[in-house]
Design a protein around this motif. Structure first.
Motif, mmCIF file in Angstrom:
data_model
loop_
_atom_site.group_PDB
_atom_site.id
_atom_site.type_symbol
_atom_site.label_atom_id
_atom_site.label_comp_id
_atom_site.label_asym_id
_atom_site.label_seq_id
_atom_site.Cartn_x
_atom_site.Cartn_y
_atom_site.Cartn_z
ATOM 1 N N ASN A 51 0.834 -1.205 0.000
ATOM 2 C CA ASN A 51 0.000 0.000 0.000
ATOM 3 C C ASN A 51 0.863 1.247 0.000
ATOM 4 N N LEU A 52 1.919 1.245 0.815
ATOM 5 C CA LEU A 52 2.830 2.379 0.852
ATOM 6 C C LEU A 52 3.523 2.526 -0.502
ATOM 7 N N ALA A 53 3.933 1.420 -1.080
ATOM 8 C CA ALA A 53 4.599 1.457 -2.384
ATOM 9 C C ALA A 53 3.669 2.031 -3.451
ATOM 10 N N ASP A 54 2.402 1.612 -3.435
ATOM 11 C CA ASP A 54 1.434 2.151 -4.396
ATOM 12 C C ASP A 54 1.238 3.650 -4.198
ATOM 13 N N TYR A 59 2.466 9.220 -5.802
ATOM 14 C CA TYR A 59 3.017 10.521 -5.407
ATOM 15 C C TYR A 59 4.165 10.923 -6.341
ATOM 16 N N MET A 60 5.085 10.013 -6.572
ATOM 17 C CA MET A 60 6.227 10.345 -7.416
ATOM 18 C C MET A 60 5.799 10.605 -8.855
ATOM 19 N N GLU A 175 14.447 9.265 -1.034
ATOM 20 C CA GLU A 175 15.353 8.115 -1.164
ATOM 21 C C GLU A 175 15.051 7.061 -0.107
ATOM 22 N N ASP A 176 14.762 7.492 1.123
ATOM 23 C CA ASP A 176 14.424 6.546 2.194
ATOM 24 C C ASP A 176 13.147 5.774 1.861
ATOM 25 N N LEU A 177 12.131 6.478 1.384
ATOM 26 C CA LEU A 177 10.882 5.800 1.013
ATOM 27 C C LEU A 177 11.091 4.873 -0.182
ATOM 28 N N SER A 178 11.935 5.269 -1.097
ATOM 29 C CA SER A 178 12.242 4.415 -2.232
ATOM 30 C C SER A 178 12.876 3.111 -1.748
ATOM 31 N N ALA A 179 13.815 3.220 -0.838
ATOM 32 C CA ALA A 179 14.472 2.019 -0.302
ATOM 33 C C ALA A 179 13.479 1.179 0.513
ATOM 34 N N LYS A 180 12.650 1.840 1.294
ATOM 35 C CA LYS A 180 11.673 1.141 2.152
ATOM 36 C C LYS A 180 10.634 0.379 1.326
ATOM 37 N N THR A 181 10.211 0.971 0.220
ATOM 38 C CA THR A 181 9.137 0.381 -0.586
ATOM 39 C C THR A 181 9.640 -0.443 -1.756
ATOM 40 N N GLY A 182 10.900 -0.262 -2.128
ATOM 41 C CA GLY A 182 11.419 -0.947 -3.301
ATOM 42 C C GLY A 182 11.011 -0.276 -4.598
ATOM 43 N N VAL A 183 10.476 0.938 -4.515
ATOM 44 C CA VAL A 183 10.060 1.681 -5.696
ATOM 45 C C VAL A 183 11.281 2.410 -6.262
#
Length: 186
Positions: A51-54, A59-60, A175-183
């Motif tokens: 859900n966070l990744a979606d 957002y991005m 960058e942190d959210l990208s790493a956390k979500t794999g996006v």
């Protein structure tokens, strides 16, 4: 680890271990075997990250639509400052005619993005703050040029430095959210 949704989803009511059918009896087949109904479970970390990744991907996608305009406006500003500076009039009219109105619209468009996920919303607020600080620094720079005030130029430059710091914090958060979500950000 406590996952969001446990208490908020169920409220203060006690939840039965298995869902209750309309007859409040287990479902039976003709052979009178009891079919167990699935148990209600908490969301898994993967679902939460999905859900966070979606949400992060959405957002991005919105940010990527605005990025070219911000880049264009910052490039315009850079074309009349620093090593590219030629005279106050050129800098002034570039700011007044192009940079300021364009950046104001950029801020309006940025503020129109309303992430539903709180973590992304908090990160987005940092970007909005940075954009507003930068916009205000452009306004101060225009005043400084009109009044030929060196102190205001220093104040405007200070605002631009603060905006850069806030943007850097936002980028670290992205960058942190990208790493956390794999996006991927590419």
């Amino acid at each position: 680890m406590f996952l969001f949704g446990c208490s908020a989803f169920f409220g203060s009511k006690e939840v039965p271990a298995t869902p209750v059918t309309s007859s409040e009896q287990p479902i039976k087949t003709e052979e009178t075997k009891t079919i167990e109904t699935p148990k209600i479970t908490e969301p898994t970390i993967n679902n939460s990250n999905d859900n966070l990744a979606d949400a992060f991907t959405s957002y991005m996608d919105e940010i990527f639509l605005l990025a070219p305009e911000e880049d264009r406006l910052i490039s315009l500003y850079g074309s009349v400052t620093g090593a590219n500076y030629t005279d106050d009039a050129t800098m002034y009219y570039t700011l007044v005619d192009e940079v300021l109105p364009g950046y104001r619209q950029f801020v309006v468009d940025l503020e129109a993005i309303r992430p539903k996920n709180q973590e992304i919303r908090d990160l987005h607020e940092l970007y909005i703050d940075a954009a507003n600080v930068q916009y205000n620094a452009f306004v101060i720079m225009i005043d400084a040029l009109e009044e030929q005030d060196g102190n205001k130029i220093a104040e405007a430059n200070q605002g631009l430095d603060e905006a850069r710091q806030l943007i850097r914090q936002w980028l670290y958060g992205v960058e942190d959210l990208s790493a956390k979500t794999g996006v991927s950000l590419e």
